[in-house]
Design a protein around this motif. Sequence first.
Motif, PDB file in Angstrom:
ATOM      1  N   ARG A 183       0.840  -1.239  -0.046  1.00 25.55           N
ATOM      2  CA  ARG A 183      -0.010  -0.125  -0.040  1.00 25.55           C
ATOM      3  C   ARG A 183       0.877   1.214  -0.047  1.00 25.55           C
ATOM      4  O   ARG A 183       0.506   2.355  -0.696  1.00 25.55           O
ATOM      5  CB  ARG A 183      -1.001  -0.090   1.378  1.00 25.55           C
ATOM      6  CG  ARG A 183      -2.151  -1.065   1.206  1.00 25.55           C
ATOM      7  CD  ARG A 183      -3.171  -0.883   2.247  1.00 25.55           C
ATOM      8  NE  ARG A 183      -4.244  -1.650   2.108  1.00 25.55           N
ATOM      9  CZ  ARG A 183      -5.099  -1.781   1.342  1.00 25.55           C
ATOM     10  NH1 ARG A 183      -5.220  -0.792   0.397  1.00 25.55           N
ATOM     11  NH2 ARG A 183      -5.989  -2.630   1.343  1.00 25.55           N
ATOM     12  N   VAL A 184       2.101   1.323   0.708  1.00 25.64           N
ATOM     13  CA  VAL A 184       2.874   2.428   0.789  1.00 25.64           C
ATOM     14  C   VAL A 184       3.313   2.546  -0.846  1.00 25.64           C
ATOM     15  O   VAL A 184       3.123   3.892  -1.274  1.00 25.64           O
ATOM     16  CB  VAL A 184       4.127   2.288   1.569  1.00 25.64           C
ATOM     17  CG1 VAL A 184       5.121   3.285   1.408  1.00 25.64           C
ATOM     18  CG2 VAL A 184       3.589   2.086   2.994  1.00 25.64           C
ATOM     19  N   PHE A 185       3.832   1.689  -1.510  1.00 19.33           N
ATOM     20  CA  PHE A 185       4.135   1.718  -2.932  1.00 19.33           C
ATOM     21  C   PHE A 185       3.155   2.342  -3.700  1.00 19.33           C
ATOM     22  O   PHE A 185       3.221   3.107  -4.300  1.00 19.33           O
ATOM     23  CB  PHE A 185       4.716   0.594  -3.371  1.00 19.33           C
ATOM     24  CG  PHE A 185       6.109   0.111  -3.028  1.00 19.33           C
ATOM     25  CD1 PHE A 185       7.170   0.824  -3.356  1.00 19.33           C
ATOM     26  CD2 PHE A 185       6.241  -1.140  -2.143  1.00 19.33           C
ATOM     27  CE1 PHE A 185       8.544   0.482  -2.917  1.00 19.33           C
ATOM     28  CE2 PHE A 185       7.519  -1.640  -1.548  1.00 19.33           C
ATOM     29  CZ  PHE A 185       8.627  -0.877  -2.312  1.00 19.33           C
ATOM     30  N   ALA A 186       1.940   1.669  -3.562  1.00 17.60           N
ATOM     31  CA  ALA A 186       0.816   2.050  -4.472  1.00 17.60           C
ATOM     32  C   ALA A 186       0.335   3.452  -4.309  1.00 17.60           C
ATOM     33  O   ALA A 186       0.285   4.262  -5.069  1.00 17.60           O
ATOM     34  CB  ALA A 186      -0.311   1.119  -4.292  1.00 17.60           C
ATOM     35  N   LYS A 187      -0.059   3.872  -2.961  1.00 19.33           N
ATOM     36  CA  LYS A 187      -0.130   5.305  -2.624  1.00 19.33           C
ATOM     37  C   LYS A 187       0.911   6.208  -2.968  1.00 19.33           C
ATOM     38  O   LYS A 187       0.509   7.450  -3.635  1.00 19.33           O
ATOM     39  CB  LYS A 187      -0.525   5.449  -1.105  1.00 19.33           C
ATOM     40  CG  LYS A 187      -1.801   4.715  -0.670  1.00 19.33           C
ATOM     41  CD  LYS A 187      -2.379   4.645   0.456  1.00 19.33           C
ATOM     42  CE  LYS A 187      -3.509   3.765   0.876  1.00 19.33           C
ATOM     43  NZ  LYS A 187      -3.797   3.973   2.389  1.00 19.33           N
ATOM     44  N   PHE A 188       2.144   5.989  -2.860  1.00 17.99           N
ATOM     45  CA  PHE A 188       3.118   6.815  -3.126  1.00 17.99           C
ATOM     46  C   PHE A 188       3.218   7.059  -4.652  1.00 17.99           C
ATOM     47  O   PHE A 188       3.173   8.244  -5.177  1.00 17.99           O
ATOM     48  CB  PHE A 188       4.342   6.540  -2.888  1.00 17.99           C
ATOM     49  CG  PHE A 188       5.615   7.103  -3.099  1.00 17.99           C
ATOM     50  CD1 PHE A 188       6.145   8.284  -2.534  1.00 17.99           C
ATOM     51  CD2 PHE A 188       6.239   6.751  -4.334  1.00 17.99           C
ATOM     52  CE1 PHE A 188       7.073   9.215  -3.146  1.00 17.99           C
ATOM     53  CE2 PHE A 188       7.325   7.771  -4.741  1.00 17.99           C
ATOM     54  CZ  PHE A 188       7.852   9.034  -4.032  1.00 17.99           C
TER      55      PHE A 188
END
Length: 253
Positions: A183-188
């Motif tokens: 989720r960190v990768f995707a939201k970033f």
Amino acid sequence: MGGIKKKTLITIAVVTLLLGVVGWALLQLRKQRGLIGLLRGAADSPEARRDALAKLDAQKDANEPVNVFARAQLLAADDPKAALKLLETVPMSKFHAAMQDDVALLLAQLYLGVGRTQDARKAADTINVDNPERKEVRAMAAAIISEAWARTGKPKEALALLDTIELPKKDAAQLATQIRVVRVFAKFAANQRGPARTELQQLADEDVNNLGRFLMPQFRVHPELQKLARAVLEQHPQARAMSKQQARSQKQR
């Protein structure tokens, strides 16, 4: 700032889960029951993995695709680059059709682990995540596919796929952490910097070592995301306490 271990806890957890995936994959091939036993026992320690690798290397059919797959799994926990190099020696077409999704899953995870995101995307795009025969490994597969998508221009699709994951009872905590990492990768990637920072903070609250997934150079994370993760690390109470303890230890030497 210190406090991030060389091999992060999240990486170890994912590799351990993948060892379980292979045991399941090989179970689909009835003649491979001996390999299943070797893999299940080998998840316990580096020594057990080395012993299992030695046994597989000594077999006459060591270079057969199914054995290469098993050896790559064992290598993945301690030497991902060697595992990837070994697995790349066998074309996908040489693997039994029943195993190809599982081989692609391992390839995608290994490519992500060394920062080869485009190669990870190619492998991930071949996986049928909703194969009814693979319900047991869907959560792990969806997380890996989502990371490959998130890091190669498909963050919205990654987040949508993550939302379909139902955590299994077994290994739920490790998978939940892996999903938060993705989720960190995707939201970033979707320019949601505030939500990405919130996810990073929650990962750090679980264990600051989780931030190593964004800071260790082998993962080749976007510089701006590295900067964001480092800022969260430097402001986190656990990391500050660890840094002070290390400083005191150095003065006492």
